[in-house]
Write a protein that holds these residues in place. Structure first.
Motif, PDB file in Angstrom:
ATOM      1  N   GLY A 111       0.827  -1.195   0.000  1.00 35.46           N
ATOM      2  CA  GLY A 111       0.000   0.000   0.000  1.00 35.46           C
ATOM      3  C   GLY A 111       0.864   1.249   0.000  1.00 35.46           C
ATOM      4  N   ASP A 112       0.273   2.347  -0.400  1.00 37.39           N
ATOM      5  CA  ASP A 112       0.977   3.622  -0.498  1.00 37.39           C
ATOM      6  C   ASP A 112       0.981   4.319   0.853  1.00 37.39           C
ATOM      7  OD1 ASP A 112       2.165   5.964  -1.247  1.00 37.39           O
ATOM      8  OD2 ASP A 112       0.801   6.390  -2.907  1.00 37.39           O
ATOM      9  N   GLU A 113       2.134   4.881   1.236  1.00 43.24           N
ATOM     10  CA  GLU A 113       2.238   5.572   2.516  1.00 43.24           C
ATOM     11  C   GLU A 113       1.364   6.819   2.570  1.00 43.24           C
ATOM     12  OE1 GLU A 113       4.810   4.650   0.631  1.00 43.24           O
ATOM     13  OE2 GLU A 113       6.608   4.148   1.799  1.00 43.24           O
ATOM     14  N   GLU A 114       1.033   7.396   1.411  1.00 42.97           N
ATOM     15  CA  GLU A 114       0.226   8.605   1.395  1.00 42.97           C
ATOM     16  C   GLU A 114      -1.267   8.313   1.489  1.00 42.97           C
ATOM     17  OE1 GLU A 114       1.312  10.920  -1.975  1.00 42.97           O
ATOM     18  OE2 GLU A 114       3.225  11.553  -1.121  1.00 42.97           O
ATOM     19  N   ASN A 115      -1.667   7.080   1.244  1.00 39.60           N
ATOM     20  CA  ASN A 115      -3.072   6.683   1.337  1.00 39.60           C
ATOM     21  C   ASN A 115      -3.147   5.378   2.121  1.00 39.60           C
ATOM     22  OD1 ASN A 115      -4.434   8.712  -0.619  1.00 39.60           O
ATOM     23  ND2 ASN A 115      -2.751   7.879  -1.826  1.00 39.60           N
ATOM     24  N   LEU A 116      -3.149   5.487   3.429  1.00 44.15           N
ATOM     25  CA  LEU A 116      -3.066   4.326   4.296  1.00 44.15           C
ATOM     26  C   LEU A 116      -4.431   3.658   4.437  1.00 44.15           C
ATOM     27  CD1 LEU A 116      -0.821   5.862   7.108  1.00 44.15           C
ATOM     28  CD2 LEU A 116      -0.098   4.450   5.179  1.00 44.15           C
ATOM     29  N   ALA A 117      -4.471   2.383   4.126  1.00 41.70           N
ATOM     30  CA  ALA A 117      -5.704   1.603   4.274  1.00 41.70           C
ATOM     31  C   ALA A 117      -5.696   0.925   5.636  1.00 41.70           C
ATOM     32  CB  ALA A 117      -5.824   0.580   3.151  1.00 41.70           C
ATOM     33  N   LEU A 118      -5.922   1.723   6.682  1.00 42.47           N
ATOM     34  CA  LEU A 118      -5.892   1.224   8.060  1.00 42.47           C
ATOM     35  C   LEU A 118      -7.228   1.504   8.737  1.00 42.47           C
ATOM     36  CD1 LEU A 118      -2.351   2.568   9.093  1.00 42.47           C
ATOM     37  CD2 LEU A 118      -2.925   0.268   8.293  1.00 42.47           C
ATOM     38  N   GLU A 119      -7.685   0.546   9.522  1.00 47.31           N
ATOM     39  CA  GLU A 119      -8.947   0.696  10.232  1.00 47.31           C
ATOM     40  C   GLU A 119      -8.807   1.736  11.353  1.00 47.31           C
ATOM     41  OE1 GLU A 119     -11.864  -0.614   9.599  1.00 47.31           O
ATOM     42  OE2 GLU A 119     -11.104  -1.708   7.832  1.00 47.31           O
ATOM     43  N   PRO A 120      -9.829   2.562  11.558  1.00 50.61           N
ATOM     44  CA  PRO A 120      -9.755   3.561  12.636  1.00 50.61           C
ATOM     45  C   PRO A 120      -9.652   2.900  14.011  1.00 50.61           C
ATOM     46  CG  PRO A 120     -11.522   4.078  11.077  1.00 50.61           C
ATOM     47  CD  PRO A 120     -11.038   2.699  10.744  1.00 50.61           C
ATOM     48  N   GLU A 121      -8.775   3.455  14.843  1.00 52.49           N
ATOM     49  CA  GLU A 121      -8.591   3.020  16.233  1.00 52.49           C
ATOM     50  C   GLU A 121      -8.417   1.504  16.334  1.00 52.49           C
ATOM     51  OE1 GLU A 121     -11.550   4.578  18.817  1.00 52.49           O
ATOM     52  OE2 GLU A 121     -11.016   6.668  18.450  1.00 52.49           O
ATOM     53  N   SER A 122      -7.479   0.994  15.537  1.00 52.89           N
ATOM     54  CA  SER A 122      -7.251  -0.450  15.508  1.00 52.89           C
ATOM     55  C   SER A 122      -5.828  -0.855  15.881  1.00 52.89           C
ATOM     56  CB  SER A 122      -7.567  -1.002  14.114  1.00 52.89           C
ATOM     57  OG  SER A 122      -6.727  -0.396  13.129  1.00 52.89           O
ATOM     58  N   LEU A 123      -4.934   0.110  16.074  1.00 57.09           N
ATOM     59  CA  LEU A 123      -3.522  -0.218  16.252  1.00 57.09           C
ATOM     60  C   LEU A 123      -2.995   0.330  17.573  1.00 57.09           C
ATOM     61  CD1 LEU A 123      -2.336   0.660  12.637  1.00 57.09           C
ATOM     62  CD2 LEU A 123      -2.919  -1.608  13.518  1.00 57.09           C
ATOM     63  N   ASP A 124      -2.147  -0.463  18.213  1.00 59.34           N
ATOM     64  CA  ASP A 124      -1.495  -0.020  19.442  1.00 59.34           C
ATOM     65  C   ASP A 124      -0.323   0.911  19.163  1.00 59.34           C
ATOM     66  OD1 ASP A 124      -3.216  -1.681  20.903  1.00 59.34           O
ATOM     67  OD2 ASP A 124      -1.882  -3.399  20.638  1.00 59.34           O
ATOM     68  N   ALA A 125       0.367   0.649  18.065  1.00 55.95           N
ATOM     69  CA  ALA A 125       1.545   1.445  17.736  1.00 55.95           C
ATOM     70  C   ALA A 125       1.768   1.425  16.230  1.00 55.95           C
ATOM     71  CB  ALA A 125       2.782   0.904  18.454  1.00 55.95           C
ATOM     72  N   VAL A 126       2.290   2.531  15.723  1.00 58.15           N
ATOM     73  CA  VAL A 126       2.686   2.660  14.318  1.00 58.15           C
ATOM     74  C   VAL A 126       4.103   3.201  14.296  1.00 58.15           C
ATOM     75  CG1 VAL A 126       2.238   3.785  12.110  1.00 58.15           C
ATOM     76  CG2 VAL A 126       0.324   3.046  13.535  1.00 58.15           C
ATOM     77  N   VAL A 127       4.945   2.605  13.474  1.00 59.48           N
ATOM     78  CA  VAL A 127       6.329   3.059  13.355  1.00 59.48           C
ATOM     79  C   VAL A 127       6.648   3.291  11.883  1.00 59.48           C
ATOM     80  CG1 VAL A 127       7.057   1.846  15.435  1.00 59.48           C
ATOM     81  CG2 VAL A 127       7.264   0.710  13.231  1.00 59.48           C
TER      82      VAL A 127
END
Length: 346
Positions: free
Chosen positions: A147-163
């Motif tokens: 996936g592209d870093e400028e258009n992140l396909a991530l679910e809202p409030e689903s991750l403990d940490a992002v690096v």
């Protein structure tokens, strides 16, 4: 009445093609109605588009396709990823899912284990880089996601940490990326990033500029623009992250010559990807830059140093459980009195 799309003008770069070709392109673009006009407008570059993302993806894929050569130049990414992992380890938590934005070939995965997290998601836009070491086993469960870093396909409030480790310096919309990361974090989730700073490769930059001035009478965009340290904190706060921390580290690597440095940069997939870049550099300009580099910055043993400035940043998604500043006027001790009393004692 003719549609308004006929009032649009051809872009300036059509002057470099034949009149017949321009006329055909003009007919296809404007005479078929609103849909074609909308397609034309959508293809126009965004105002903040500095980097050619398509070219960068091709560079990373091409570099990863030369597997052995690519692995030999992993030293910088591996070192920075290890330092990012140390910062993640300083936070006394065990994470369920951690997403690494711009994971490359899996550099962070080499420095983490299952004591720190349950799963590491490697998020990378270049498929070749993502799958270069697909058969390698790590000490943590790994999921690869393109996936592209400028258009992140991530679910809202689903991750403990992002690096993110050494990928953000090629992103056009850094505030937009950080806002997407904040939305994907759970409350009190953490973002840890490392990016190339503005003082990186100043030796190479100055040498190329002096060589271009001497040979061509002007300066070309040989090295991409980079973010200054003082702007990173503002970017984090603008994205809505709190308790921000920014620190800088310099990594100096010695090379036999400037040509070896340029070769390693290309093998890393870190070649110039500025939209207005020149497609080549003249041989005499390159040799002149190499001589200038060695004369101005060379070491006594004949090698040349290359400085990589790494900016580390930490930001947290707001949560009521986090420390909050006291209201204005609630202080019980006057700082002025403290300084006055200490000055009298001195």
């Amino acid at each position: 009445m003719r549609p308004i799309t006929h009032c649009l003008r051809l872009p300036l770069y059509t002057r470099h093609v034949s009149k017949q070709r321009a006329a055909q392109w003009n007919f296809r673009a404007y005479s078929t109605g609103k849909e074609k006009a909308r397609e034309f407008i959508e293809k126009a570059p965004a105002p903040f588009e500095v980097f050619d993302r398509k070219a960068k993806r091709m560079q990373r894929d091409r570099a990863a396709s030369r597997v052995q050569e690519s692995r030999e130049v992993d030293y910088l990414r591996d070192e920075v990823a290890a330092r990012v992992a140390d910062r993640l380890l300083d936070i006394k938590r065990r994470y369920h899912t951690v997403v690494e934005i711009g994971a490359g070939c899996g550099h962070l995965a080499k420095s983490v284990d299952d004591d720190m997290m349950d799963k590491l998601v490697m998020y990378e836009m270049a498929k070749g880089a993502l799958e270069r070491d697909a058969d390698k086993e790590y000490m943590v469960d790994v999921e690869r996601r393109q996936g592209d870093e400028e258009n992140l396909a991530l679910e809202p409030e689903s991750l403990d940490a992002v690096v993110s480790s050494l990928s953000m310096h090629w992103v056009n919309d850094l505030p937009g990326m950080l806002i997407q990361i904040r939305k994907a974090l759970v409350p009190d989730g953490v973002f840890i990033g490392a990016m190339i700073g503005g003082d990186s490769l100043f030796e190479l930059r100055t040498s190329l500029q002096l060589a271009d001035l001497d040979r061509d009478g002007g300066i070309a965009a040989r090295v991409s623009p980079l973010t200054n340290t003082r702007d990173v904190g503002s970017l984090i706060n603008r994205a809505g992250l709190t308790l921000s921390t920014v620190d800088v580290d310099n990594i100096v690597v010695n090379y036999p010559s400037m040509l070896h440095l340029v070769s390693d940069i290309n093998a890393m997939g870190e070649g110039n990807a500025v939209v207005q870049r020149l497609p080549f550099i003249k041989r005499d300009s390159l040799l002149a830059a190499s001589a200038i580099y060695k004369e101005m910055h060379g070491n006594e043993d004949g090698t040349i140093p290359a400085t990589f400035q790494i900016i580390y940043m930490i930001g947290w998604k707001p949560d009521p459980s986090q420390p909050q500043p006291l209201p204005r006027g609630s202080g019980e001790v006057s700082l002025g009195e403290m300084f006055d009393s200490s000055s009298h004692k001195l």
